[in-house]
Design a protein around this motif. Structure first.
Motif, PDB file in Angstrom:
ATOM      1  N   PRO A   1       0.823  -1.214   0.000  1.00 40.69           N
ATOM      2  CA  PRO A   1       0.000   0.000   0.000  1.00 40.69           C
ATOM      3  C   PRO A   1       0.859   1.267   0.000  1.00 40.69           C
ATOM      4  CG  PRO A   1      -0.846  -1.587   1.580  1.00 40.69           C
ATOM      5  CD  PRO A   1       0.476  -2.120   1.093  1.00 40.69           C
ATOM      6  N   PRO A   2       0.448   2.251  -0.790  1.00 39.98           N
ATOM      7  CA  PRO A   2       1.227   3.493  -0.882  1.00 39.98           C
ATOM      8  C   PRO A   2       1.032   4.359   0.357  1.00 39.98           C
ATOM      9  CG  PRO A   2      -0.760   3.663  -2.187  1.00 39.98           C
ATOM     10  CD  PRO A   2      -0.727   2.264  -1.648  1.00 39.98           C
ATOM     11  N   GLY A   3       1.914   5.303   0.500  1.00 35.06           N
ATOM     12  CA  GLY A   3       1.814   6.240   1.618  1.00 35.06           C
ATOM     13  C   GLY A   3       0.884   7.389   1.296  1.00 35.06           C
ATOM     14  N   GLU A   4       1.223   8.544   1.789  1.00 36.90           N
ATOM     15  CA  GLU A   4       0.394   9.741   1.610  1.00 36.90           C
ATOM     16  C   GLU A   4       0.149  10.020   0.125  1.00 36.90           C
ATOM     17  OE1 GLU A   4       0.637  14.465   2.736  1.00 36.90           O
ATOM     18  OE2 GLU A   4       1.840  13.044   3.888  1.00 36.90           O
ATOM     19  N   GLY A   5      -1.070  10.371  -0.195  1.00 37.73           N
ATOM     20  CA  GLY A   5      -1.432  10.626  -1.585  1.00 37.73           C
ATOM     21  C   GLY A   5      -2.033   9.418  -2.259  1.00 37.73           C
ATOM     22  N   GLY A   6      -1.681   8.223  -1.773  1.00 32.00           N
ATOM     23  CA  GLY A   6      -2.296   7.004  -2.260  1.00 32.00           C
ATOM     24  C   GLY A   6      -2.028   6.704  -3.715  1.00 32.00           C
ATOM     25  N   VAL A   7      -2.813   5.779  -4.221  1.00 32.39           N
ATOM     26  CA  VAL A   7      -2.643   5.306  -5.584  1.00 32.39           C
ATOM     27  C   VAL A   7      -2.919   6.416  -6.597  1.00 32.39           C
ATOM     28  CG1 VAL A   7      -5.001   4.391  -5.813  1.00 32.39           C
ATOM     29  CG2 VAL A   7      -3.177   3.418  -7.178  1.00 32.39           C
ATOM     30  N   ALA A   8      -3.822   7.343  -6.272  1.00 35.26           N
ATOM     31  CA  ALA A   8      -4.162   8.411  -7.227  1.00 35.26           C
ATOM     32  C   ALA A   8      -2.939   9.247  -7.575  1.00 35.26           C
ATOM     33  CB  ALA A   8      -5.269   9.288  -6.651  1.00 35.26           C
ATOM     34  N   ASP A   9      -2.159   9.650  -6.567  1.00 37.68           N
ATOM     35  CA  ASP A   9      -0.966  10.456  -6.841  1.00 37.68           C
ATOM     36  C   ASP A   9       0.054   9.683  -7.658  1.00 37.68           C
ATOM     37  OD1 ASP A   9      -2.008  12.627  -5.566  1.00 37.68           O
ATOM     38  OD2 ASP A   9      -0.646  12.571  -3.832  1.00 37.68           O
ATOM     39  N   LEU A  10       0.226   8.394  -7.333  1.00 39.55           N
ATOM     40  CA  LEU A  10       1.178   7.581  -8.080  1.00 39.55           C
ATOM     41  C   LEU A  10       0.771   7.466  -9.547  1.00 39.55           C
ATOM     42  CD1 LEU A  10       1.815   4.656  -5.569  1.00 39.55           C
ATOM     43  CD2 LEU A  10       3.420   6.464  -6.213  1.00 39.55           C
ATOM     44  N   VAL A  11      -0.500   7.222  -9.786  1.00 40.15           N
ATOM     45  CA  VAL A  11      -0.975   7.056 -11.164  1.00 40.15           C
ATOM     46  C   VAL A  11      -0.868   8.367 -11.928  1.00 40.15           C
ATOM     47  CG1 VAL A  11      -3.032   6.583 -12.563  1.00 40.15           C
ATOM     48  CG2 VAL A  11      -2.425   5.057 -10.687  1.00 40.15           C
ATOM     49  N   ARG A  12      -1.298   9.466 -11.310  1.00 38.85           N
ATOM     50  CA  ARG A  12      -1.203  10.758 -11.999  1.00 38.85           C
ATOM     51  C   ARG A  12       0.244  11.094 -12.351  1.00 38.85           C
ATOM     52  NH1 ARG A  12      -5.170  12.521  -7.931  1.00 38.85           N
ATOM     53  NH2 ARG A  12      -7.204  12.507  -8.937  1.00 38.85           N
ATOM     54  N   SER A  13       1.149  10.809 -11.410  1.00 38.97           N
ATOM     55  CA  SER A  13       2.558  11.090 -11.652  1.00 38.97           C
ATOM     56  C   SER A  13       3.091  10.231 -12.793  1.00 38.97           C
ATOM     57  CB  SER A  13       3.348  10.829 -10.371  1.00 38.97           C
ATOM     58  OG  SER A  13       4.723  10.980 -10.600  1.00 38.97           O
ATOM     59  N   ALA A  14       2.735   8.943 -12.784  1.00 38.54           N
ATOM     60  CA  ALA A  14       3.209   8.041 -13.845  1.00 38.54           C
ATOM     61  C   ALA A  14       2.644   8.453 -15.198  1.00 38.54           C
ATOM     62  CB  ALA A  14       2.817   6.602 -13.511  1.00 38.54           C
ATOM     63  N   LEU A  15       1.373   8.829 -15.241  1.00 41.58           N
ATOM     64  CA  LEU A  15       0.772   9.231 -16.519  1.00 41.58           C
ATOM     65  C   LEU A  15       1.391  10.537 -17.024  1.00 41.58           C
ATOM     66  CD1 LEU A  15      -2.996   8.408 -15.868  1.00 41.58           C
ATOM     67  CD2 LEU A  15      -1.370   7.123 -17.263  1.00 41.58           C
ATOM     68  N   HIS A  16       1.695  11.447 -16.099  1.00 41.52           N
ATOM     69  CA  HIS A  16       2.325  12.714 -16.484  1.00 41.52           C
ATOM     70  C   HIS A  16       3.696  12.451 -17.086  1.00 41.52           C
ATOM     71  CE1 HIS A  16       3.388  16.933 -16.431  1.00 41.52           C
ATOM     72  NE2 HIS A  16       4.495  16.619 -15.796  1.00 41.52           N
ATOM     73  N   ARG A  17       4.476  11.577 -16.471  1.00 44.98           N
ATOM     74  CA  ARG A  17       5.816  11.271 -16.992  1.00 44.98           C
ATOM     75  C   ARG A  17       5.739  10.589 -18.346  1.00 44.98           C
ATOM     76  NH1 ARG A  17       7.075   9.945 -11.400  1.00 44.98           N
ATOM     77  NH2 ARG A  17       8.481  11.533 -10.597  1.00 44.98           N
ATOM     78  N   GLN A  18       4.746   9.675 -18.480  1.00 51.33           N
ATOM     79  CA  GLN A  18       4.625   8.956 -19.743  1.00 51.33           C
ATOM     80  C   GLN A  18       4.216   9.904 -20.880  1.00 51.33           C
ATOM     81  OE1 GLN A  18       1.799   5.694 -19.985  1.00 51.33           O
ATOM     82  NE2 GLN A  18       3.352   4.483 -21.022  1.00 51.33           N
ATOM     83  N   ALA A  19       3.383  10.878 -20.553  1.00 51.43           N
ATOM     84  CA  ALA A  19       2.925  11.839 -21.570  1.00 51.43           C
ATOM     85  C   ALA A  19       4.026  12.814 -21.930  1.00 51.43           C
ATOM     86  CB  ALA A  19       1.696  12.595 -21.061  1.00 51.43           C
ATOM     87  N   GLY A  20       4.955  13.037 -20.992  1.00 54.61           N
ATOM     88  CA  GLY A  20       5.990  14.037 -21.198  1.00 54.61           C
ATOM     89  C   GLY A  20       7.098  13.624 -22.144  1.00 54.61           C
TER      90      GLY A  20
END
Length: 201
Positions: free
Chosen positions: A182-201
């Motif tokens: 399980p992820p820490g603060e921010g949860g899965v939503a922050d991890l997914v948004r960050s990963a999608l942002h990097r992939q789009a970049g």
């Protein structure tokens, strides 16, 4: 699904929350559902048939939740994020879903064979349950493909959706990793948004 069958599946699921599957007795499931033991056997054929039907129902419920998550937002990234959150929460809250999507079946759970079993059932829902059950890899593909279908829209060409499919699969696999750790603060939503942002970049 007939009311008796649904009541029996509810009773089996409730019994599984209290004791290991090996200790769940068909007579107790029938009594909890308010039907005869014969009705239980008519619907499922055996305890293994009941287990397969229970797993199939939970798999269908999991995928219905994916569809609801995909429909909950208009922004594509929000849809993928909501889906990833559902994948994680469904597996966290339901031991059968967790086992199905990870392949880790504890001794407390039924562990029906994933391949199809011979079925002579007159009940269409049981014949479906006796068919092949999804593997963890199947679930990844099913969720990814549902997301691509919704996000790409009707008439999208397969060649145009390759990048979208990779993003959706990344989000699903990232969500599944959060089931195990399980992820820490921010949860899965922050991890997914960050990963999608990097992939789009």
């Amino acid at each position: 699904m007939p009311a008796a069958r649904e009541s029996l599946l509810d009773a089996a699921f409730a019994a599984l929350a209290r004791r290991p599957w090996s200790a769940v007795r068909m007579v107790d499931v029938a009594a909890a559902a308010g039907v005869s033991r014969q009705t239980l056997y008519n619907e499922f054929g055996s305890k293994d048939g009941l287990a397969r039907a229970l797993v199939r129902r939970e798999a269908d419920g999991y995928l219905a939740g994916v569809d609801r998550a995909l429909a909950a937002h208009s922004d594509p990234r929000d849809r993928i994020t909501a889906t990833a959150e559902w994948v994680t929460s469904a597996a966290r809250d339901n031991a059968l879903v967790r086992a199905m999507v990870t392949g880790c079946w504890s001794e407390r759970l039924p562990s029906p064979t994933l391949s199809a079993v011979p079925s002579t059932s007159a009940v269409p829902a049981q014949r479906r349950a006796d068919g092949p059950l999804p593997t963890p890899g199947d679930f990844v593909s099913l969720v990814r493909d549902r997301a691509v279908t919704v996000l790409a829209g009707p008439g999208a060409l397969r060649s145009d959706t390759a990048d979208l499919a990779r993003s959706c699969e990344l989000a699903v696999r990232l969500a599944l990793s959060c089931v195990a750790a399980p992820p820490g603060e921010g949860g899965v939503a922050d991890l997914v948004r960050s990963a999608l942002h990097r992939q789009a970049g």
